[in-house]
Scaffold this motif. Sequence first.
Motif, PDB file in Angstrom:
ATOM      1  N   TYR A   1     -15.116   7.132  -1.619  1.00  0.00           N
ATOM      2  CA  TYR A   1     -14.994   5.778  -2.175  1.00  0.00           C
ATOM      3  C   TYR A   1     -14.666   5.801  -3.674  1.00  0.00           C
ATOM      4  N   LEU A   2     -14.189   6.934  -4.158  1.00  0.00           N
ATOM      5  CA  LEU A   2     -13.899   7.048  -5.592  1.00  0.00           C
ATOM      6  C   LEU A   2     -12.903   5.983  -6.057  1.00  0.00           C
ATOM      7  N   GLY A   3     -11.856   5.756  -5.253  1.00  0.00           N
ATOM      8  CA  GLY A   3     -10.827   4.771  -5.619  1.00  0.00           C
ATOM      9  C   GLY A   3     -11.410   3.370  -5.782  1.00  0.00           C
ATOM     10  N   PRO A   4     -11.988   2.797  -4.696  1.00  0.00           N
ATOM     11  CA  PRO A   4     -12.512   1.434  -4.838  1.00  0.00           C
ATOM     12  C   PRO A   4     -13.610   1.297  -5.891  1.00  0.00           C
ATOM     13  N   ILE A   5     -14.471   2.315  -6.025  1.00  0.00           N
ATOM     14  CA  ILE A   5     -15.549   2.220  -7.025  1.00  0.00           C
ATOM     15  C   ILE A   5     -14.947   2.176  -8.429  1.00  0.00           C
ATOM     16  N   SER A   6     -13.961   3.030  -8.698  1.00  0.00           N
ATOM     17  CA  SER A   6     -13.351   3.046 -10.031  1.00  0.00           C
ATOM     18  C   SER A   6     -12.609   1.749 -10.314  1.00  0.00           C
TER      19      SER A   6
ATOM     20  N   GLY B   1      -6.469   7.735 -15.017  1.00  0.00           N
ATOM     21  CA  GLY B   1      -6.045   6.546 -14.278  1.00  0.00           C
ATOM     22  C   GLY B   1      -5.120   6.892 -13.124  1.00  0.00           C
ATOM     23  N   ILE B   2      -4.079   7.655 -13.417  1.00  0.00           N
ATOM     24  CA  ILE B   2      -3.088   7.938 -12.363  1.00  0.00           C
ATOM     25  C   ILE B   2      -3.698   8.834 -11.275  1.00  0.00           C
ATOM     26  N   THR B   3      -4.648   9.684 -11.673  1.00  0.00           N
ATOM     27  CA  THR B   3      -5.295  10.554 -10.681  1.00  0.00           C
ATOM     28  C   THR B   3      -6.186   9.735  -9.750  1.00  0.00           C
ATOM     29  N   ILE B   4      -6.918   8.775 -10.326  1.00  0.00           N
ATOM     30  CA  ILE B   4      -7.758   7.921  -9.472  1.00  0.00           C
ATOM     31  C   ILE B   4      -6.876   7.103  -8.541  1.00  0.00           C
ATOM     32  N   GLY B   5      -5.794   6.588  -9.081  1.00  0.00           N
ATOM     33  CA  GLY B   5      -4.853   5.809  -8.262  1.00  0.00           C
ATOM     34  C   GLY B   5      -4.363   6.615  -7.069  1.00  0.00           C
ATOM     35  N   SER B   6      -4.211   7.922  -7.277  1.00  0.00           N
ATOM     36  CA  SER B   6      -3.674   8.758  -6.202  1.00  0.00           C
ATOM     37  C   SER B   6      -4.649   8.912  -5.034  1.00  0.00           C
ATOM     38  N   THR B   7      -5.927   8.542  -5.256  1.00  0.00           N
ATOM     39  CA  THR B   7      -6.892   8.621  -4.144  1.00  0.00           C
ATOM     40  C   THR B   7      -6.814   7.371  -3.260  1.00  0.00           C
ATOM     41  N   MET B   8      -6.038   6.378  -3.716  1.00  0.00           N
ATOM     42  CA  MET B   8      -6.005   5.103  -2.994  1.00  0.00           C
ATOM     43  C   MET B   8      -4.912   5.095  -1.928  1.00  0.00           C
ATOM     44  N   THR B   9      -5.010   6.008  -1.008  1.00  0.00           N
ATOM     45  CA  THR B   9      -4.047   5.998   0.091  1.00  0.00           C
ATOM     46  C   THR B   9      -4.446   4.888   1.065  1.00  0.00           C
ATOM     47  N   ALA B  10      -3.472   4.398   1.829  1.00  0.00           N
ATOM     48  CA  ALA B  10      -3.750   3.288   2.750  1.00  0.00           C
ATOM     49  C   ALA B  10      -4.896   3.633   3.702  1.00  0.00           C
ATOM     50  N   VAL B  11      -4.876   4.870   4.217  1.00  0.00           N
ATOM     51  CA  VAL B  11      -5.905   5.274   5.191  1.00  0.00           C
ATOM     52  C   VAL B  11      -7.299   5.213   4.557  1.00  0.00           C
ATOM     53  N   ALA B  12      -7.405   5.656   3.298  1.00  0.00           N
ATOM     54  CA  ALA B  12      -8.723   5.720   2.656  1.00  0.00           C
ATOM     55  C   ALA B  12      -9.151   4.363   2.104  1.00  0.00           C
ATOM     56  N   PHE B  13      -8.180   3.523   1.704  1.00  0.00           N
ATOM     57  CA  PHE B  13      -8.526   2.320   0.938  1.00  0.00           C
ATOM     58  C   PHE B  13      -8.640   1.055   1.780  1.00  0.00           C
ATOM     59  N   LEU B  14      -7.763   0.957   2.796  1.00  0.00           N
ATOM     60  CA  LEU B  14      -7.705  -0.320   3.525  1.00  0.00           C
ATOM     61  C   LEU B  14      -8.732  -0.366   4.653  1.00  0.00           C
ATOM     62  N   ASN B  15      -9.933  -0.729   4.301  1.00  0.00           N
ATOM     63  CA  ASN B  15     -10.964  -0.920   5.323  1.00  0.00           C
ATOM     64  C   ASN B  15     -12.009  -1.897   4.804  1.00  0.00           C
ATOM     65  N   LEU B  16     -12.870  -2.313   5.702  1.00  0.00           N
ATOM     66  CA  LEU B  16     -13.871  -3.328   5.353  1.00  0.00           C
ATOM     67  C   LEU B  16     -14.772  -2.856   4.218  1.00  0.00           C
ATOM     68  N   ASN B  17     -15.086  -1.558   4.226  1.00  0.00           N
ATOM     69  CA  ASN B  17     -15.993  -1.032   3.202  1.00  0.00           C
ATOM     70  C   ASN B  17     -15.431  -1.198   1.793  1.00  0.00           C
ATOM     71  N   THR B  18     -14.110  -1.047   1.652  1.00  0.00           N
ATOM     72  CA  THR B  18     -13.495  -1.227   0.334  1.00  0.00           C
ATOM     73  C   THR B  18     -13.710  -2.658  -0.155  1.00  0.00           C
ATOM     74  N   ILE B  19     -13.473  -3.612   0.747  1.00  0.00           N
ATOM     75  CA  ILE B  19     -13.657  -5.022   0.368  1.00  0.00           C
ATOM     76  C   ILE B  19     -15.117  -5.255  -0.018  1.00  0.00           C
ATOM     77  N   MET B  20     -16.030  -4.651   0.768  1.00  0.00           N
ATOM     78  CA  MET B  20     -17.465  -4.813   0.453  1.00  0.00           C
ATOM     79  C   MET B  20     -17.793  -4.204  -0.910  1.00  0.00           C
ATOM     80  N   ILE B  21     -17.199  -3.042  -1.206  1.00  0.00           N
ATOM     81  CA  ILE B  21     -17.480  -2.388  -2.489  1.00  0.00           C
ATOM     82  C   ILE B  21     -16.985  -3.259  -3.645  1.00  0.00           C
ATOM     83  N   ILE B  22     -15.780  -3.819  -3.494  1.00  0.00           N
ATOM     84  CA  ILE B  22     -15.235  -4.680  -4.554  1.00  0.00           C
ATOM     85  C   ILE B  22     -16.169  -5.889  -4.751  1.00  0.00           C
TER      86      ILE B  22
END
Lengths: 51, 377
Positions: free
Chosen positions: B157-162, B262-283
């Motif tokens: 969850y590094l991407g959504p948390i950051s 910044g760009i390294t964190i952005g690179s963790t935001m792949t669709a598979v890792a980022f697009l899920n309910l948990n990401t929305i909950m974290i935000i």
Amino acid sequence: MNMELIAAGLKISALGLGGVFAVLILFYAATKVMLMFSKISAAKQKETARR
Amino acid sequence: MTGLWNESLSGIPGLTPGQIVMFAIGGVLIYLAVAKKYEPMLLLPIGFGAVLANIPLSSAIGDEGFLTILYRAGIQTELFPVLIFIAVGAMIDFKPLIQNPFMLFFGAAAQFGIFFTMMFAISTGQFDLKEAAAIGVIGAADGPTSIYVAREFAPNYLGPISVAAYSYMSLVPIIQPPVVRLLTTKEERKIRMKYTQTEIPRIIEILFPIVITLIAGIIAPMSVALVGALMFGNLIKVCGVLTRLSDAAQNELANLVTLLLGITIGSTMTAVAFLNLNTIMIIGMGLVAFVFDTAGGVIFAKILNLFLKEKVNPMIGAAGISAFPMSGRVVQRMAAEEDPTNFILMQAMSANVAGQLASVVAGSLILTLVPVVLAAI
């Protein structure tokens, strides 16, 4: 809901927030002590200069 | 010729709807950075990193991709957040806090949101204890600490948390005022606070980072990397004999690491890792963290006022979050709105700097406590 996890979370919250306050109380005390020594030292220097 | 076409357009069949959504999210982050100036130094690289990571068959990620190499070298090793702390330390002026150490307590109280959000995350049933703790640390309002703890406890969850941490930090001027108004009366917001400027001897400025590092390090050894880096940065600033290094830390080091982080964190935001309910909950929970940090600080100040002879303006409690210097400025602006002659900026800034210290301590304590409590279950 996992009650064991909730209990663990509450324990971490109590220890964590308490810990933050405890550490910052120590920071406060250390800063006060440093300020006190600096005041004493400044007063001594003034006294020496006056003599 | 056909082979060349197939090779050139090989990304097209691999494009998924999720990746298109991620392009849009990257675009929104870049828009917020450029048009709205919300933390542009981080949101723009994060946004572009997300775009790079979601291009099908992207050579920027994967075993030999430069972003993956940067991730392994800078995030997995926790090097980038620590280097950022050296830069931050070189930028911080602890003098207002040394003049008024009482403000340290507001920094502590404003960490309440971390623990409230952690409990909230646990109660959703979607996250384990480590993940919930990492989500709670969004409430530290301190990007490097959030990244440091997330890397340790919830690398998935590094991407959504950051993104949540940096986005809400930039939204402090929008988030805090309604919470403060809800919890204080007009009369309370008008309270004046006495401020006496005292000369701080240089020896104390030099001793302060050393003593703080020793205290924090002995009590919570996990804090040595973060507190030590922060205070090392501050020491090279205040010692007076390392001007070039201090300038380099404040400029070259800060800029370079921020750019890569910044760009390294952005690179963790792949669709598979980022697009899920948990990401929305974290935000969503990031917002909860900032609201309850603010509330914790203000309520603490109000409780103190029950016992203090010289009352404090309870808005100072809201400045105890680590988002520096936005939070201090917000509090001064609100005080001036109620009474244009009321000047509490110095106290607010002291509380704000205290929040920086407290957030690092809170993050370190969480890193220490969670494994201990988990081992006991």
